[in-house]
Design an enzyme around this catalytic site. Structure first.
Site, short mmCIF file in Angstrom:
data_model
loop_
_atom_site.label_atom_id
_atom_site.label_comp_id
_atom_site.label_asym_id
_atom_site.label_seq_id
_atom_site.Cartn_x
_atom_site.Cartn_y
_atom_site.Cartn_z
N TYR A 171 0.43 -1.06 0.02
CA TYR A 171 0.24 -0.09 -0.03
C TYR A 171 0.95 1.65 0.11
O TYR A 171 -0.06 1.90 -0.88
CB TYR A 171 -1.11 -0.27 1.24
N LYS A 175 0.97 4.04 -2.70
CA LYS A 175 0.71 5.15 -2.23
C LYS A 175 2.16 6.56 -2.95
O LYS A 175 2.04 7.53 -3.15
CB LYS A 175 0.19 5.27 -1.48
#
Length: 303
Positions: A171, A175
């Site tokens: 993640y 991002k």
């Protein structure tokens, strides 16, 4: 009184729940027509229910706004193209793209599977890239045809992508890629009348409720709910408005009533020998540079 986004057409991805739902409703309250995009799957990727997105669209219409539902998979290149076309076909134009769709597959990196890595990078990073690519091509063609373009892209980054987060390497990498994609596309698309910014929100959503359960619990005494996703949406609506035309290539952290500008990588302190360094002399040089430069923010989850 006209809203700040009166007459604008907005695509919001992942708009059936959480932050996406809050964004879609906020834009509608300020006069925008909204394409409510959501594939309707559960966090683990299973299922596929159109009802949550349909409910958001119905709520927008109950407010007197205009909305259509779209079930495109934003990480599918051709479906992302069709999503852009859906906005233009439904409302005659596209002014704002809000990239919000995402999934999580949280696990310590040493236990992470290849599929869990691929799933998160696909939905977050490719899902942003695909929609931006086709929206940008649409606006470029308008600009080259002599039409005035005043378009906005708002991406969704995360503190995990800016500082890192234990148990979220996939993640965080996705991002961080979105933050870089924001800066790069802002530099490329300005010539066509397009701004590109990102938000790094802290809010109670399906993706965060298991990570920060105690900190994100909803107050029961009627006090300000700092973790409500609706707190993030006013900035998103402003970034989607005509008023934000001079703001591009920036990342904003949003939490409760706080808004901060997140500053990215910068050139730091320097030693220049004017020649090739020897490895044996670099120890004191590197330590001096580290002493002179600000320490990085701690990774989320570290002590």
């Amino acid at each position: 009184m006209p809203g700040i986004c009166e007459g604008r057409v907005v695509v919001v991805t992942g708009a059936a729940r959480g932050l996406g739902r809050a964004h879609a409703l906020e834009f509608a309250r300020h006069g925008a027509s909204v394409v409510v995009n959501d594939v309707g799957v559960q966090l683990d990727g299973t299922g596929g229910d159109e009802q949550p997105a349909a409910e958001v669209a119905a709520e927008i219409r109950s407010l007197g706004g205009k909305a259509v539902v779209d079930g495109a998979d934003v990480a599918d290149w051709d479906q992302a193209r069709q999503l852009v076309a859906r906005a233009v076909d439904s409302f005659g134009r596209l002014d704002v793209l809000v990239n919000n769709a995402g999934v999580v597959r949280d696990r310590m990196f040493v236990n992470l599977s290849e599929q869990e890595w691929d799933d998160v990078l696909r939905v977050h990073l490719k899902g942003h890239a695909a929609t931006i690519r086709h929206a940008a091509a649409h606006w470029r063609d308008l600009a080259k045809a002599g039409e005035a373009v005043d378009a906005r892209i708002i991406n969704t980054c995360s503190g995990a992508g800016l500082q890192g987060s234990i148990g979220q390497s996939n993640y965080a990498a996705a991002k961080a890629g979105i933050a870089a994609l924001t800066v790069n596309t802002a530099a490329e698309l300005g010539r066509y009348g397009v701004t590109v910014n990102a938000i790094a929100p802290s809010a109670r959503t399906r993706m965060t409720e298991d990570v920060f359960t105690e900190a994100m619990s909803q107050p029961t005494d009627g006090s300000f709910d700092a973790m409500a996703p609706e707190n993030v949406s006013p900035l998103v609506a402003w970034l989607g408005s005509a008023e934000s035309a001079d703001v591009t290539g920036r990342v904003f952290e949003v939490e409760g009533g706080a808004v901060r500008v997140a500053t990215g990588w910068r050139h730091g302190a320097e030693h220049d020998a004017g020649r090739r360094w020897s490895p044996t002399e670099l120890g004191p040089v590197v330590r001096d540079l580290l002493d002179r430069d600000p320490r990085p923010e701690p990774v989320y989850g570290t002590t």
